[in-house]
Design a protein around this motif. Sequence first.
Motif, PDB file in Angstrom:
ATOM      1  N   MET A   1       0.839  -1.188   0.000  1.00 56.01           N
ATOM      2  CA  MET A   1       0.000   0.000   0.000  1.00 56.01           C
ATOM      3  C   MET A   1       0.877   1.242   0.000  1.00 56.01           C
ATOM      4  SD  MET A   1      -2.869   1.220   2.805  1.00 56.01           S
ATOM      5  CE  MET A   1      -1.607   1.513   4.071  1.00 56.01           C
ATOM      6  N   ARG A   2       0.543   2.182  -0.855  1.00 59.20           N
ATOM      7  CA  ARG A   2       1.277   3.439  -0.928  1.00 59.20           C
ATOM      8  C   ARG A   2       0.468   4.546  -0.264  1.00 59.20           C
ATOM      9  NH1 ARG A   2       6.699   3.081  -2.132  1.00 59.20           N
ATOM     10  NH2 ARG A   2       6.972   1.299  -3.498  1.00 59.20           N
ATOM     11  N   ARG A   3       1.194   5.586   0.151  1.00 57.82           N
ATOM     12  CA  ARG A   3       0.540   6.726   0.768  1.00 57.82           C
ATOM     13  C   ARG A   3      -0.393   7.393  -0.222  1.00 57.82           C
ATOM     14  NH1 ARG A   3      -0.742   7.156   5.124  1.00 57.82           N
ATOM     15  NH2 ARG A   3       1.075   5.856   5.410  1.00 57.82           N
ATOM     16  N   GLY A   4      -1.588   7.734   0.222  1.00 54.31           N
ATOM     17  CA  GLY A   4      -2.554   8.382  -0.648  1.00 54.31           C
ATOM     18  C   GLY A   4      -2.100   9.758  -1.084  1.00 54.31           C
ATOM     19  N   THR A   5      -2.657  10.271  -2.142  1.00 54.17           N
ATOM     20  CA  THR A   5      -2.236  11.569  -2.664  1.00 54.17           C
ATOM     21  C   THR A   5      -3.131  12.677  -2.138  1.00 54.17           C
ATOM     22  OG1 THR A   5      -3.620  11.361  -4.623  1.00 54.17           O
ATOM     23  CG2 THR A   5      -1.372  10.532  -4.772  1.00 54.17           C
ATOM     24  N   PHE A   6      -2.522  13.842  -1.917  1.00 49.54           N
ATOM     25  CA  PHE A   6      -3.242  15.043  -1.515  1.00 49.54           C
ATOM     26  C   PHE A   6      -2.378  16.204  -1.926  1.00 49.54           C
ATOM     27  CE2 PHE A   6      -6.067  17.638   0.960  1.00 49.54           C
ATOM     28  CZ  PHE A   6      -5.288  18.672   1.399  1.00 49.54           C
ATOM     29  N   ARG A   7      -2.868  17.063  -2.776  1.00 46.49           N
ATOM     30  CA  ARG A   7      -2.056  18.164  -3.303  1.00 46.49           C
ATOM     31  C   ARG A   7      -2.590  19.499  -2.792  1.00 46.49           C
ATOM     32  NH1 ARG A   7       1.589  18.199  -7.193  1.00 46.49           N
ATOM     33  NH2 ARG A   7       0.985  16.104  -7.836  1.00 46.49           N
ATOM     34  N   GLU A   8      -1.743  20.230  -2.100  1.00 47.34           N
ATOM     35  CA  GLU A   8      -2.143  21.531  -1.563  1.00 47.34           C
ATOM     36  C   GLU A   8      -2.307  22.571  -2.661  1.00 47.34           C
ATOM     37  OE1 GLU A   8      -0.319  24.656  -1.087  1.00 47.34           O
ATOM     38  OE2 GLU A   8      -2.184  25.386  -0.221  1.00 47.34           O
ATOM     39  N   GLY A   9      -1.593  22.384  -3.789  1.00 47.00           N
ATOM     40  CA  GLY A   9      -1.766  23.287  -4.904  1.00 47.00           C
ATOM     41  C   GLY A   9      -0.494  23.964  -5.341  1.00 47.00           C
ATOM     42  N   THR A  10       0.441  24.194  -4.418  1.00 44.26           N
ATOM     43  CA  THR A  10       1.670  24.876  -4.794  1.00 44.26           C
ATOM     44  C   THR A  10       2.902  24.007  -4.630  1.00 44.26           C
ATOM     45  OG1 THR A  10       1.874  25.822  -2.585  1.00 44.26           O
ATOM     46  CG2 THR A  10       0.728  27.141  -4.215  1.00 44.26           C
ATOM     47  N   VAL A  11       2.853  22.996  -3.796  1.00 47.51           N
ATOM     48  CA  VAL A  11       4.021  22.144  -3.631  1.00 47.51           C
ATOM     49  C   VAL A  11       4.223  21.281  -4.876  1.00 47.51           C
ATOM     50  CG1 VAL A  11       3.883  22.104  -1.116  1.00 47.51           C
ATOM     51  CG2 VAL A  11       2.641  20.388  -2.441  1.00 47.51           C
ATOM     52  N   ASP A  12       5.439  20.744  -5.037  1.00 45.90           N
ATOM     53  CA  ASP A  12       5.742  19.982  -6.245  1.00 45.90           C
ATOM     54  C   ASP A  12       5.739  18.471  -6.005  1.00 45.90           C
ATOM     55  OD1 ASP A  12       8.054  19.660  -4.783  1.00 45.90           O
ATOM     56  OD2 ASP A  12       9.397  20.574  -6.267  1.00 45.90           O
ATOM     57  N   TYR A  13       5.000  18.021  -4.997  1.00 40.37           N
ATOM     58  CA  TYR A  13       4.867  16.589  -4.715  1.00 40.37           C
ATOM     59  C   TYR A  13       3.439  16.346  -4.259  1.00 40.37           C
ATOM     60  CZ  TYR A  13       5.292  18.089   0.155  1.00 40.37           C
ATOM     61  OH  TYR A  13       5.092  18.710   1.366  1.00 40.37           O
ATOM     62  N   ALA A  14       3.016  15.093  -4.266  1.00 42.18           N
ATOM     63  CA  ALA A  14       1.606  14.790  -4.021  1.00 42.18           C
ATOM     64  C   ALA A  14       1.278  14.450  -2.576  1.00 42.18           C
ATOM     65  CB  ALA A  14       1.162  13.630  -4.919  1.00 42.18           C
ATOM     66  N   ALA A  15       2.159  13.729  -1.886  1.00 43.12           N
ATOM     67  CA  ALA A  15       1.812  13.158  -0.580  1.00 43.12           C
ATOM     68  C   ALA A  15       2.062  14.146   0.551  1.00 43.12           C
ATOM     69  CB  ALA A  15       2.591  11.868  -0.349  1.00 43.12           C
ATOM     70  N   VAL A  16       1.323  15.267   0.546  1.00 41.92           N
ATOM     71  CA  VAL A  16       1.494  16.286   1.574  1.00 41.92           C
ATOM     72  C   VAL A  16       1.154  15.704   2.943  1.00 41.92           C
ATOM     73  CG1 VAL A  16       0.673  18.514   2.414  1.00 41.92           C
ATOM     74  CG2 VAL A  16       1.005  18.153  -0.034  1.00 41.92           C
ATOM     75  N   GLY A  17       2.059  15.875   3.901  1.00 44.27           N
ATOM     76  CA  GLY A  17       1.831  15.385   5.253  1.00 44.27           C
ATOM     77  C   GLY A  17       2.312  13.989   5.536  1.00 44.27           C
ATOM     78  N   ALA A  18       2.922  13.331   4.549  1.00 38.48           N
ATOM     79  CA  ALA A  18       3.344  11.940   4.749  1.00 38.48           C
ATOM     80  C   ALA A  18       4.450  11.795   5.789  1.00 38.48           C
ATOM     81  CB  ALA A  18       3.788  11.316   3.430  1.00 38.48           C
ATOM     82  N   THR A  19       5.172  12.871   6.117  1.00 40.40           N
ATOM     83  CA  THR A  19       6.174  12.766   7.182  1.00 40.40           C
ATOM     84  C   THR A  19       5.528  12.553   8.546  1.00 40.40           C
ATOM     85  OG1 THR A  19       6.253  15.191   7.301  1.00 40.40           O
ATOM     86  CG2 THR A  19       8.006  14.080   6.043  1.00 40.40           C
TER      87      THR A  19
END
Length: 216
Positions: A1-19
């Motif tokens: 299973m991979r981390r789900g995607t969530f894009r804030e709109g300005t960052v250049d990666y999808a998995a915002v908050g995965a840390t």
Amino acid sequence: MRRGTFREGTVDYAAVGATHAPDLMQYPPEHSVPAEDSWRIGSGEDRFRTAAEALLSWTAQRAAGLSLSDVRPESGAAYTGVSFDAEGTPIAPNRTQLEQRFDAEGTPFAAPGMTLKLRGRVKGMRADAELRVISVTEERRRVGFVLGTLGGSVVSGEESFDIEWREDTDEVWFTVRAFDAPAAVLYHLPGMVRRRRRELFARYLRAISPLYATPI
């Protein structure tokens, strides 16, 4: 299973908050290299408060040899940071507005929605990036923030920095977690992303730990 995607709109990666995800090291965002380390940096409330103040005023970055520029607090009420549940899944935006503070040089402390530029090198490797502060935590026993890349870096991804004052032991711990996906061609070579991250972690520790007092 991979981390789900969530894009804030300005960052250049999808998995915002995965840390913030407890399973980051086992299931990092696709194509990224995860990293995590923790160090005990003392004990007691005074140590916690001193380390927390240093962290939020960019001591880890500056004393690591990186320069900050173009630090811009979010204007208006459009962005108040991202909140996450226990599994690291983004939930409704955090509406808590933190009082803006400044260091002795007039640089704002880390605050949700802030953007900034970092410049520097670590053992010959670039550490330049444009970044957004994704979220800030200020609790009685934990203080920290999350940085996400906007562009201009050899990697894309996220870093989280946390100072925790543990109630059971009275110890103060500094934890850094990150995931990096190579962006520049050189960093697709085996080991380059891990090497860069290892050196950054070592510099952050020297910056925050009283055992490695480093002037800013």
